[in-house]
Design a protein around this motif. Structure first.
Motif, mmCIF file in Angstrom:
data_model
loop_
_atom_site.group_PDB
_atom_site.id
_atom_site.type_symbol
_atom_site.label_atom_id
_atom_site.label_comp_id
_atom_site.label_asym_id
_atom_site.label_seq_id
_atom_site.Cartn_x
_atom_site.Cartn_y
_atom_site.Cartn_z
ATOM 1 N N GLU A 1 0.823 -1.210 0.000
ATOM 2 C CA GLU A 1 0.000 0.000 0.000
ATOM 3 C C GLU A 1 0.856 1.257 0.000
ATOM 4 O O GLU A 1 0.544 2.244 -0.679
ATOM 5 N N GLU A 2 1.956 1.240 0.753
ATOM 6 C CA GLU A 2 2.814 2.419 0.876
ATOM 7 C C GLU A 2 3.755 2.577 -0.314
ATOM 8 O O GLU A 2 4.323 3.646 -0.535
ATOM 9 N N GLY A 3 3.952 1.502 -1.060
ATOM 10 C CA GLY A 3 4.871 1.552 -2.189
ATOM 11 C C GLY A 3 6.330 1.434 -1.794
ATOM 12 O O GLY A 3 7.228 1.685 -2.608
ATOM 13 N N LYS A 4 6.586 1.015 -0.571
ATOM 14 C CA LYS A 4 7.967 0.837 -0.103
ATOM 15 C C LYS A 4 7.960 -0.026 1.148
ATOM 16 O O LYS A 4 6.949 -0.109 1.859
ATOM 17 N N VAL A 5 9.086 -0.692 1.377
ATOM 18 C CA VAL A 5 9.174 -1.560 2.543
ATOM 19 C C VAL A 5 10.595 -1.508 3.092
ATOM 20 O O VAL A 5 11.569 -1.486 2.346
ATOM 21 N N LYS A 6 10.701 -1.460 4.402
ATOM 22 C CA LYS A 6 12.006 -1.356 5.049
ATOM 23 C C LYS A 6 12.695 -2.719 5.055
ATOM 24 O O LYS A 6 12.070 -3.751 5.286
ATOM 25 N N ILE A 7 14.008 -2.722 4.811
ATOM 26 C CA ILE A 7 14.789 -3.969 4.836
ATOM 27 C C ILE A 7 16.114 -3.700 5.571
ATOM 28 O O ILE A 7 16.452 -2.554 5.879
ATOM 29 N N LYS A 8 16.834 -4.773 5.854
ATOM 30 C CA LYS A 8 18.151 -4.617 6.466
ATOM 31 C C LYS A 8 19.069 -5.730 5.963
ATOM 32 O O LYS A 8 18.599 -6.784 5.495
ATOM 33 N N GLN A 9 20.355 -5.495 6.077
ATOM 34 C CA GLN A 9 21.337 -6.465 5.607
ATOM 35 C C GLN A 9 21.197 -7.780 6.362
ATOM 36 O O GLN A 9 21.003 -7.800 7.582
ATOM 37 N N GLY A 10 21.262 -8.877 5.644
ATOM 38 C CA GLY A 10 21.122 -10.204 6.247
ATOM 39 C C GLY A 10 19.695 -10.708 6.280
ATOM 40 O O GLY A 10 19.460 -11.887 6.585
ATOM 41 N N GLN A 11 18.747 -9.836 5.968
ATOM 42 C CA GLN A 11 17.333 -10.208 6.011
ATOM 43 C C GLN A 11 16.951 -11.119 4.846
ATOM 44 O O GLN A 11 17.537 -11.068 3.767
ATOM 45 N N THR A 12 15.942 -11.954 5.075
ATOM 46 C CA THR A 12 15.384 -12.797 4.019
ATOM 47 C C THR A 12 14.175 -12.111 3.399
ATOM 48 O O THR A 12 13.291 -11.623 4.108
ATOM 49 N N ILE A 13 14.148 -12.061 2.071
ATOM 50 C CA ILE A 13 12.964 -11.576 1.354
ATOM 51 C C ILE A 13 12.631 -12.615 0.281
ATOM 52 O O ILE A 13 13.398 -13.549 0.048
ATOM 53 N N TRP A 14 11.490 -12.434 -0.358
ATOM 54 C CA TRP A 14 11.025 -13.439 -1.324
ATOM 55 C C TRP A 14 10.781 -12.820 -2.692
ATOM 56 O O TRP A 14 10.313 -11.684 -2.794
ATOM 57 N N LEU A 15 11.090 -13.599 -3.713
ATOM 58 C CA LEU A 15 10.786 -13.244 -5.092
ATOM 59 C C LEU A 15 9.745 -14.244 -5.571
ATOM 60 O O LEU A 15 9.981 -15.461 -5.542
#
Length: 488
Positions: free
Chosen positions: A203-217
């Motif tokens: 909804e915001e068009g952005k999401v906070k991340i940090k080094q070492g974090q897992t995200i999904w494609l």
């Protein structure tokens, strides 16, 4: 230690013999080259012969003997080699015809077709990216023409055909009134992959991340919780082509992730580096897969839909994200389906695959009398790594000169000056290098006229220094791989 004359002669003779065999060895490829480009194609292949071998010691020995070290022979490789051997007493009944003057004339002739007549006081042509805001300013186009714009670039990735047509009509009108020639260059959008947020931050068009974090494609948000960071490249077929260990770059390379696991619901990525200021992934930012072999066509359905407009208005066509020779063949076939009068194509080199395939792309380009190459340094830097950009952009320039093909130097030329009105010291130096190209492309900004005036002054000063470089030739990977691919 004094150079060994016999060793020098043997090394030169081996190179000369291999270059002399090029017309026979590459007869099939050369048979498809346009007659006007045959000498250029032969010269490119002979330059590749020279560059597939490390000749640094040979160059040093030649230099110590007061002979040509072959350091500036791109446009006339075999001729220069034979001339050097003549100084050592070797005679040739037939001298290669690709002299320095011939190569220079070929580049100038094609440059004039692509970019028009160079303004008398300008050493390089200038391509200016059009901004729809120019339409609201009465004298904007006129002022650009008076200050050096030779080519107007319209990016088909933005705006609409209605806006493009308005800009073209204004440019044509002002060009006629000012009696200043201006070519129209239409840049196809190509398969630009951009971040789509599917879950957290959507909804915001952005999401906070940090080094070492897992995200999904993933292709969809199904099977993920609302707390998961799930992104999509916005193009089918990408995710299934990925392999463990491959890198994924987001936001012009500011964020780097690596593929850790391939699952049915998606690909698990680990953030390996975060150089963004606010540590956020934003929607619509670019996403690159430099290690992956993606099953994506360089010519998209959207590009094909734009071709009728392109054929009606373009003096030249920019081919974005071209990767291999068959891509160029397909584009020309599509253009020819509308008319036999196909405008010259400018190949945008912005992927690792395009760099690796550059000799094949140049040879495909030479099946027609005129084409050009744009060194699109934005995505290219992300694809090959920023630390390799200086090396690769020079290699592209050398190969294009060997092919007698004009080059456009593009992306972030005087970027700070263009956006803020103040140039950095580093980009002034970069602009000096840009002036060695036949054309310089500038993007959009608030200080376009100031950029044009600054480029003119830099170009006038830098061009006179062009011939002072003495290059040392280690083996060139592009050339070595070209010959290895033929034998495998």
């Amino acid at each position: 230690m004094e150079p060994n004359l016999e060793e020098i002669t043997v090394a030169l003779s081996a190179l000369e013999s291999e270059m002399s065999s090029i017309p026979g060895e590459f007869a099939e490829i050369l048979s498809h080259i346009h007659p006007d480009r045959l000498l250029s194609a032969q010269n490119l292949l002979k330059y590749l012969v020279l560059r597939k071998t490390d000749i640094q010691q040979l160059q040093n020995d030649l230099h110590l003997m007061g002979l040509s070290s072959l350091a500036s022979c791109e446009s006339h490789t075999h001729f220069q080699l034979q001339s050097t051997m003549e100084r050592l007493g070797r005679e040739f009944e037939v001298k290669d015809q690709s002299t320095a003057q011939y190569g220079s004339d070929r580049i100038s002739q094609t440059g004039e077709v692509l970019f028009g007549h160079t303004h008398q006081e300008w050493p390089s042509s200038i391509m200016v990216t059009m901004d729809p805001a120019f339409l609201a300013k009465k004298h904007a186009i006129r002022d650009l023409l008076r200050n050096g714009m030779a080519v107007a670039r319209i990016n088909c990735a933005h705006d609409s055909e209605e806006v493009w047509e308005k800009m073209i009509l204004r440019i044509r009108k002002e060009s006629a009134q000012e009696n200043i020639e201006c070519k129209i260059h239409l840049d196809l959008a190509g398969p630009k992959l951009r971040v789509v947020l599917l879950q957290k931050g959507k909804e915001e068009g952005k999401v906070k991340i940090k080094q070492g974090q897992t995200i999904w494609l993933a292709e969809s948000q199904e099977k993920f919780s609302k707390k998961d960071v799930v992104i999509s490249p916005g193009e089918p077929g990408v995710i299934s082509a990925l392999k463990v260990g491959e890198r994924v770059f987001i936001d012009d390379g500011l964020i780097m992730a690596t593929v850790e696991e391939l699952l049915e619901r998606g690909v698990r990525l680990k953030i390996a580096r975060d150089s963004s200021k606010k540590s956020k992934i934003k929607a619509e930012k670019g996403i690159n897969f430099p290690d992956s072999d993606l099953p994506i066509s360089s010519l998209t359905d959207y590009d094909i839909a734009c071709l009728p407009f392109v054929m009606s208005h373009a003096d030249t066509v920019g081919f974005s994200f071209v990767r291999k020779a068959s891509d160029l063949q397909k584009l020309r076939e599509e253009l020819a389906s509308f008319s036999s009068d196909v405008p010259p194509v400018i190949l945008k080199i912005e992927t690792k695959e395009a760099v690796d395939n550059l000799p094949h792309l140049l040879l495909e380009g030479m099946k027609h009398p005129h084409f050009g190459v744009m060194i699109a340094r934005g995505d290219l830097a992300v694809e090959i790594g920023f630390e390799r950009l200086v090396e690769i952009q020079e290699e592209i320039s050398w190969l294009c000169e060997a092919a007698h093909t004009p080059v456009i130097w593009a992306t972030q030329v005087l970027e700070s000056l263009h956006k803020s009105g103040i140039a950095s010291r580093a980009e002034i130096t970069d602009a000096g290098r840009a002036s060695m190209a036949e054309c310089i492309m500038i993007n959009k900004g608030d200080h376009t006229l100031q950029v044009l005036k600054t480029l003119r002054e830099i170009a006038e000063r830098s061009r006179s220094l062009k011939m002072k470089n003495r290059l040392v030739f280690r083996e060139l990977g592009i050339a070595k791989n070209f010959f290895q691919s033929r034998s495998s």
